[in-house]
Design a protein around this motif. Structure first.
Motif, short mmCIF file in Angstrom:
data_model
loop_
_atom_site.label_atom_id
_atom_site.label_comp_id
_atom_site.label_asym_id
_atom_site.label_seq_id
_atom_site.Cartn_x
_atom_site.Cartn_y
_atom_site.Cartn_z
N UNK A 37 0.82 -1.22 0.00
CA UNK A 37 0.00 0.00 0.00
C UNK A 37 0.85 1.27 0.00
N UNK A 38 2.00 1.25 0.65
CA UNK A 38 2.82 2.46 0.74
C UNK A 38 3.94 2.54 -0.26
N UNK A 39 3.90 1.67 -1.27
CA UNK A 39 4.98 1.64 -2.25
C UNK A 39 4.44 2.11 -3.59
N UNK A 40 4.97 3.22 -4.12
CA UNK A 40 4.49 3.79 -5.37
C UNK A 40 5.17 3.16 -6.57
N UNK A 41 4.38 2.73 -7.52
CA UNK A 41 4.90 2.24 -8.79
C UNK A 41 5.21 3.42 -9.70
N UNK A 42 6.04 3.20 -10.72
CA UNK A 42 6.42 4.32 -11.59
C UNK A 42 5.30 4.80 -12.51
N UNK A 43 4.22 4.00 -12.64
CA UNK A 43 3.07 4.36 -13.46
C UNK A 43 1.80 4.04 -12.70
N UNK A 44 0.68 4.62 -13.12
CA UNK A 44 -0.58 4.33 -12.44
C UNK A 44 -0.89 2.83 -12.44
N UNK A 45 -1.35 2.35 -11.29
CA UNK A 45 -1.70 0.94 -11.14
C UNK A 45 -3.22 0.79 -11.19
N UNK A 46 -3.68 -0.15 -12.00
CA UNK A 46 -5.10 -0.47 -12.07
C UNK A 46 -5.29 -1.88 -11.52
N UNK A 47 -6.55 -2.21 -11.25
CA UNK A 47 -6.84 -3.52 -10.67
C UNK A 47 -7.92 -4.24 -11.47
N UNK A 48 -7.66 -5.48 -11.80
CA UNK A 48 -8.61 -6.36 -12.48
C UNK A 48 -9.23 -7.25 -11.42
N UNK A 49 -10.53 -7.07 -11.19
CA UNK A 49 -11.25 -7.88 -10.22
C UNK A 49 -11.61 -9.21 -10.85
N UNK A 50 -11.22 -10.31 -10.20
CA UNK A 50 -11.46 -11.63 -10.78
C UNK A 50 -11.83 -12.62 -9.68
N UNK A 51 -12.73 -13.55 -10.01
CA UNK A 51 -13.05 -14.61 -9.08
C UNK A 51 -12.30 -15.87 -9.51
N UNK A 52 -11.53 -16.43 -8.60
CA UNK A 52 -10.71 -17.60 -8.91
C UNK A 52 -10.65 -18.51 -7.70
N UNK A 53 -10.91 -19.77 -7.91
CA UNK A 53 -10.89 -20.76 -6.83
C UNK A 53 -11.76 -20.31 -5.65
N UNK A 54 -12.97 -19.83 -6.00
CA UNK A 54 -14.00 -19.43 -5.04
C UNK A 54 -13.57 -18.25 -4.18
N UNK A 55 -12.68 -17.43 -4.72
CA UNK A 55 -12.23 -16.24 -3.99
C UNK A 55 -12.27 -15.03 -4.91
N UNK A 56 -12.62 -13.89 -4.36
CA UNK A 56 -12.57 -12.64 -5.10
C UNK A 56 -11.18 -12.04 -4.92
N UNK A 57 -10.48 -11.89 -6.03
CA UNK A 57 -9.10 -11.44 -6.01
C UNK A 57 -8.94 -10.18 -6.85
N UNK A 58 -7.85 -9.45 -6.59
CA UNK A 58 -7.50 -8.27 -7.37
C UNK A 58 -6.12 -8.49 -8.00
N UNK A 59 -6.07 -8.33 -9.30
CA UNK A 59 -4.82 -8.46 -10.03
C UNK A 59 -4.37 -7.06 -10.45
#
Length: 337
Positions: A37-59
């Motif tokens: 959470x406190x580490x900035x990437x060099x470009x904007x980070x987006x998140x792909x919401x996906x359900x996998x193995x019965x879990x809601x995950x963010x990629x």
């Protein structure tokens, strides 16, 4: 060296010296939670919401768009001890040449979710990457994988051959099957070892395996995230997921299927690399023979039907760090041809 390449090298050095978080603090002062959470990437980070193995995950992923598109997209796949942020010099150089660039953090890595009750496999990670590309409405891609990312890039190419136009492997691990010669360590044993990691042990490992015993100040940013995790209360979670993905690497070799790759492939191999998972557990009689990248790279190039090989003598596990110009010249020529 031309003006453009000097610009990218200057950018690379700046990133290596300052780190991507841009805080100006030393690595010893930082602690990061499981999803950075406190580490900035060099470009904007987006998140792909996906359900996998019965879990809601963010990629997590970065998407870099060129000003003058050449119509081609490149996917950059990170190594085990890294995440998408370390690709920035390559992203910038590719975007300048007109490539659209997609840089995901795989599930279990970087800013992405880190489920502990999850069956990690290269096939599963490849499927999630394919779902991300579908979400972004991207069909054909060239795939570049470094280190563990090379194993994933290979699996992705085998799993989705119609999507992959070109495959580039930068010092990929998995060019030998360690489990045939190295005693197995259980996930519990690997987890216990991960919990003992410190900034000093992380630095020493990369110095020995990646950089042939040499260490420079600009390499410090490469261990910032790993070291920062060890200082945070989330570290047991991160360490356990790391043990799960280590097991994935050790037990799921891809080299036996190299002959099935019909995609044009480039191998970029730093000749000083001596990375081998589990080397410390190997019998002393064979330990030093593991991770012989000059030999392994040539063997892989012979096994892959449409492969070409670029050997970089003055580089180890990370030619994109030690010899960026040579590395990128080879990569850009391959992707653009």
């Amino acid at each position: 060296m031309n003006t453009l390449m000097k610009m990218w090298l200057s950018l690379f050095i700046a990133l290596m010296v300052t780190g991507c978080s841009h805080t100006g603090n030393s690595a010893a002062e930082k602690a990061y939670d499981a999803e950075l959470s406190g580490f900035d990437y060099p470009r904007p980070v987006q998140f792909f919401e996906v359900e996998s193995q019965r879990q809601k995950l963010r990629m997590a992923y970065m998407l870099a768009e060129p000003g003058k598109p050449n119509g081609k997209t490149v996917v950059l796949l990170h190594g085990k001890n890294f995440a998408g942020f370390y690709w920035e010099p390559t992203i910038a150089a590719l975007v300048n040449q007109g490539f659209r660039v997609v840089v995901p953090d795989q599930i279990g890595f970087g800013k992405s979710s880190k489920p502990e009750a999850y069956q990690y496999s290269f096939s599963q990670l490849a499927a999630l990457t394919e779902q991300l590309l579908t979400h972004l409405k991207i069909d054909k891609v060239s795939v570049v994988g470094h280190s563990m990312g090379g194993m994933l890039a290979t699996r992705f190419t085998l799993q989705y051959p119609s999507r992959v136009e070109k495959l580039a492997l930068v010092n990929p691990i998995g060019l030998e099957d360690w489990k045939t010669v190295v005693p197995y360590a259980t996930i519990d044993e690997t987890y216990a070892a991960e919990l003992k990691s410190t900034e000093e042990s992380i630095r020493e490992y990369q110095k020995t395996a990646y950089f042939a015993g040499q260490w420079k100040p600009e390499y410090e940013s490469l261990i910032e995230v790993l070291a920062g995790w060890t200082r945070h209360p989330d570290y047991p979670k991160v360490a356990y997921v790391s043990a799960l993905t280590s097991d994935m690497i050790f037990t799921q070799p891809v080299l036996y299927e190299f002959g099935n790759i019909q995609t044009p492939t480039l191998l970029i191999i730093g000749q000083r690399d001596r990375t081998a998972i589990g080397k410390a557990r190997a019998p002393a009689s064979i330990r030093e023979s593991l991770g012989n990248y000059p030999e392994l790279g040539r063997k892989a190039a012979r096994a892959i039907p449409k492969a070409s090989l670029v050997e970089i003598r003055e580089a180890g596990h990370m030619p994109q760090v030690e010899q960026f110009q040579v590395y990128f010249d080879a990569l850009s020529h391959f992707l653009g041809s």
